[in-house]
Design an enzyme around this catalytic site. Structure first.
Site, short mmCIF file in Angstrom:
data_model
loop_
_atom_site.label_atom_id
_atom_site.label_comp_id
_atom_site.label_asym_id
_atom_site.label_seq_id
_atom_site.Cartn_x
_atom_site.Cartn_y
_atom_site.Cartn_z
N ASP A 94 -11.42 -7.51 25.98
CA ASP A 94 -10.98 -8.20 24.78
C ASP A 94 -12.07 -9.20 24.42
O ASP A 94 -12.83 -9.65 25.29
CB ASP A 94 -9.65 -8.91 25.03
CG ASP A 94 -9.07 -9.41 23.71
OD1 ASP A 94 -8.15 -10.21 23.75
OD2 ASP A 94 -9.57 -9.01 22.64
N SER A 95 -12.14 -9.56 23.13
CA SER A 95 -13.31 -10.31 22.63
C SER A 95 -13.25 -11.79 22.92
O SER A 95 -14.24 -12.51 22.76
CB SER A 95 -13.36 -10.14 21.10
OG SER A 95 -12.12 -10.58 20.56
N GLY A 97 -11.10 -13.68 21.25
CA GLY A 97 -10.48 -14.25 20.05
C GLY A 97 -9.15 -14.89 20.39
O GLY A 97 -8.85 -16.01 20.02
N ASP A 268 -1.62 -2.97 26.48
CA ASP A 268 -2.02 -3.80 27.62
C ASP A 268 -1.07 -4.98 27.72
O ASP A 268 -0.58 -5.46 26.67
CB ASP A 268 -3.45 -4.34 27.44
CG ASP A 268 -3.45 -5.72 26.79
OD1 ASP A 268 -3.47 -5.78 25.54
OD2 ASP A 268 -3.39 -6.73 27.52
N CYS A 306 12.51 5.24 42.64
CA CYS A 306 11.05 5.15 42.54
C CYS A 306 10.39 5.90 43.70
O CYS A 306 10.82 5.80 44.84
CB CYS A 306 10.62 3.69 42.55
SG CYS A 306 8.83 3.46 42.36
N CYS A 308 7.21 5.44 44.54
CA CYS A 308 5.94 4.80 44.91
C CYS A 308 5.89 4.48 46.39
O CYS A 308 6.91 4.42 47.09
CB CYS A 308 5.71 3.54 44.07
SG CYS A 308 6.35 2.01 44.74
N CYS A 311 8.18 1.63 47.55
CA CYS A 311 9.60 1.95 47.64
C CYS A 311 9.91 2.93 48.76
O CYS A 311 11.04 3.01 49.23
CB CYS A 311 10.10 2.49 46.31
SG CYS A 311 10.09 1.21 45.03
N HIS A 337 4.21 -1.93 42.89
CA HIS A 337 5.40 -1.24 42.37
C HIS A 337 5.51 -1.39 40.84
O HIS A 337 5.77 -0.41 40.12
CB HIS A 337 6.67 -1.77 43.03
CG HIS A 337 7.90 -1.38 42.26
ND1 HIS A 337 8.47 -0.12 42.37
CD2 HIS A 337 8.61 -2.04 41.32
CE1 HIS A 337 9.49 -0.03 41.53
NE2 HIS A 337 9.59 -1.18 40.87
C1 LIG Z 1 0.39 -11.33 25.15
N1 LIG Z 1 0.41 -11.07 23.74
C2 LIG Z 1 -0.77 -10.87 23.09
N2 LIG Z 1 -1.97 -10.80 23.72
C3 LIG Z 1 -2.87 -10.63 22.70
C4 LIG Z 1 -4.26 -10.54 22.78
C5 LIG Z 1 -4.98 -10.78 24.10
C6 LIG Z 1 -4.89 -9.81 25.11
C7 LIG Z 1 -5.79 -10.27 26.28
O1 LIG Z 1 -5.46 -11.59 26.73
C8 LIG Z 1 -5.27 -11.61 28.15
O2 LIG Z 1 -3.89 -11.67 28.44
C9 LIG Z 1 -3.17 -12.74 27.83
C10 LIG Z 1 -5.81 -10.34 28.64
O3 LIG Z 1 -7.17 -10.49 28.96
C11 LIG Z 1 -5.63 -9.39 27.47
O4 LIG Z 1 -6.62 -8.44 27.42
C12 LIG Z 1 -4.98 -10.42 21.54
N3 LIG Z 1 -6.37 -10.38 21.58
C13 LIG Z 1 -7.06 -10.36 20.40
N4 LIG Z 1 -8.40 -10.34 20.44
N5 LIG Z 1 -6.44 -10.34 19.18
C14 LIG Z 1 -5.08 -10.32 19.07
O5 LIG Z 1 -4.55 -10.31 17.95
C15 LIG Z 1 -4.29 -10.38 20.30
C16 LIG Z 1 -2.87 -10.41 20.26
C17 LIG Z 1 -2.17 -10.55 21.47
N6 LIG Z 1 -0.85 -10.69 21.75
ZN LIG Z 2 8.33 1.61 43.59
#
Ligand SMILES: CNc1nc2c(CC[C@H]3O[C@@H](OC)[C@H](O)[C@@H]3O)c3nc(N)[nH]c(=O)c3cc2[nH]1
Ligand SMILES: [Zn+2]
Length: 374
Positions: A94-95, A97, A268, A306, A308, A311, A337
């Site tokens: 993720d960037s 942002g 994710d 489950c 796994c 379990c 799990h």
């Molecule tokens: C939880 N809800 C949520 N997470 C979000 C993330 C982060 C996920 C990233 O943030 C981190 O987890 C909180 C991890 O590294 C994950 O990859 C988002 N990232 C960007 N760039 N833009 C979005 O609009 C956005 C919206 C989200 N809504």
């Molecule tokens: Zn399990």
């Protein structure tokens, strides 16, 4: 250029769900899929070998966090993130942002980028589309995310409109910076909140830049689930059908099923790993808080349905004991799990799509999981 490509295999006749496959420089993965989150270059408490055992084919990491700790320079000297963390399958980063807006309360958004304070040290920092791409290039992730603003929920229409327009300008700058640096895939992130016309504008702006995949951003930020489903209802049909669709930050079992039904391919969320570390497990019959006293002499597995490794070999009583004593092995068992549960759920979702019965699957799952039918 070895780009990210998407193969649409089949659309479910009963719902808008689709079966697909994404090809990356570090292997392919079937969709819809769940991507375990490894923000600091580790899916907390899991080894790469265990992630392989779980059939996780793509994991996430995070530009903001790795830039600050250990520093992208160190990861670069290691030969990139795959080398650094000994993970040879796909990685999406993720960037940053989201983190800039969620972790740092002292920030200033300018056209050139965001000025903010380090969420731990308070040090003054600056992140821009170009900087976010430069860091991801050093990390060498297979799928990179454009630098965007994920506005808070709720946000006024005027704020959201200005934010969407800036995020679209930032996306163009990310693409320009990206093409100068490497051949990994860059996904655009669609914003617009719950405003249908702004989601449309964001999609038009980003699809004109022809990214290999698109994320639906700005959701799972505190809005009620029915709002998220309504936004997906009108957003995903407007997204290219020949590119992967990634819903960011979404990971409860019901949201994964509802997202897949609305045409989402990738998810994710830190949920399964985060709740595992406080002793909460996902089971076929809903959540089970294994640290509760009632499990002190319960020698059944976490989930009797489950398959796994956890379990098959460990009891609720034993896992409760470990969690209560803050034993790391306890967190490893609940994490393993929970990841198995979600990855296996997505396997069942893919099978239901292939047999045109995802609607029936949702009904049966929701009833058993204890979710009243919306
Ligand atoms: C939880 N809800 C949520 N997470 C979000 C993330 C982060 C996920 C990233 O943030 C981190 O987890 C909180 C991890 O590294 C994950 O990859 C988002 N990232 C960007 N760039 N833009 C979005 O609009 C956005 C919206 C989200 N809504
Ligand atoms: Zn399990």
């Amino acid at each position: 250029m070895k780009p990210i490509t998407y193969e649409l295999m089949k659309t479910c006749k009963q719902t808008g769900a689709r079966l697909g496959r994404v090809h990356t420089p570090h292997g392919s993965f079937d969709t819809p899929t769940f991507m375990p989150v490894g923000t600091l270059a580790t899916v907390k408490t899991m080894s790469p070998e265990e992630l392989e055992e779980l059939n996780a084919n793509i994991i996430l990491s995070n530009t903001y966090h790795l830039w600050l700790r250990p520093g992208d320079d160190i990861i670069g000297e290691a030969g990139g993130l795959h080398q650094f963390m000994n993970w040879n399958k796909a990685i999406l980063t993720d960037s940053g942002g989201f983190q800039v807006f969620s972790l740092s309360d002292r920030r200033e958004i300018k056209e050139e980028g965001v000025h903010f304070r380090h969420h731990l040290s308070g040090e003054k920092l600056f992140l821009s589309p170009e900087k976010a791409m430069q860091i991801q290039n050093v990390l060498g992730s297979d799928i990179m995310m454009a630098f965007d603003e994920c506005p808070p929920y709720p946000a006024t229409y005027d704020y959201m409109k200005a934010s969407v327009e800036r995020t679209s300008r930032w996306a163009e700058r990310c693409l320009e910076a990206h093409l100068r640096q490497n051949d990994q895939g860059l996904f655009g992130i669609i914003q617009g909140g719950e405003y249908e016309d702004l989601r449309k504008q964001s999609i038009e702006d980003l699809t004109s830049l022809d990214f290999p995949g698109y994320a639906v951003g700005g959701l799972s930020v505190g809005e009620p689930k029915h709002i998220m489903n309504e936004v997906l209802e009108f957003t995903t049909p407007l997204m290219p059908s020949n590119k992967p669709r990634y819903l960011m930050g979404v990971g409860s079992p019901d949201s994964l099923i509802d997202g897949a039904i609305r045409g989402i391919d990738m998810f994710d969320c830190v949920l399964p790993t985060r709740i595992a570390r406080n002793g909460t497990c996902m089971t076929s019959f809903g959540r089970l808080v294994v640290r509760n006293a009632k499990y002190a002499r319960d020698f059944r597995p976490i989930d009797e349905k489950c398959e796994c490794h956890v379990c098959k070999n460990y009891s609720r009583a034993y896992i409760r004991h470990l969690i209560k004593c803050n034993e790391t092995f306890g967190f490893r068992l609940t994490t393993y799990h929970n990841l198995y549960f979600l990855l296996n759920l997505m396997r069942k979702v893919r099978k239901a799509i292939s047999e045109d019965r995802l609607g029936d699957f949702k009904k049966a799952f929701f009833e058993q999981y204890g979710l009243n039918q919306p």
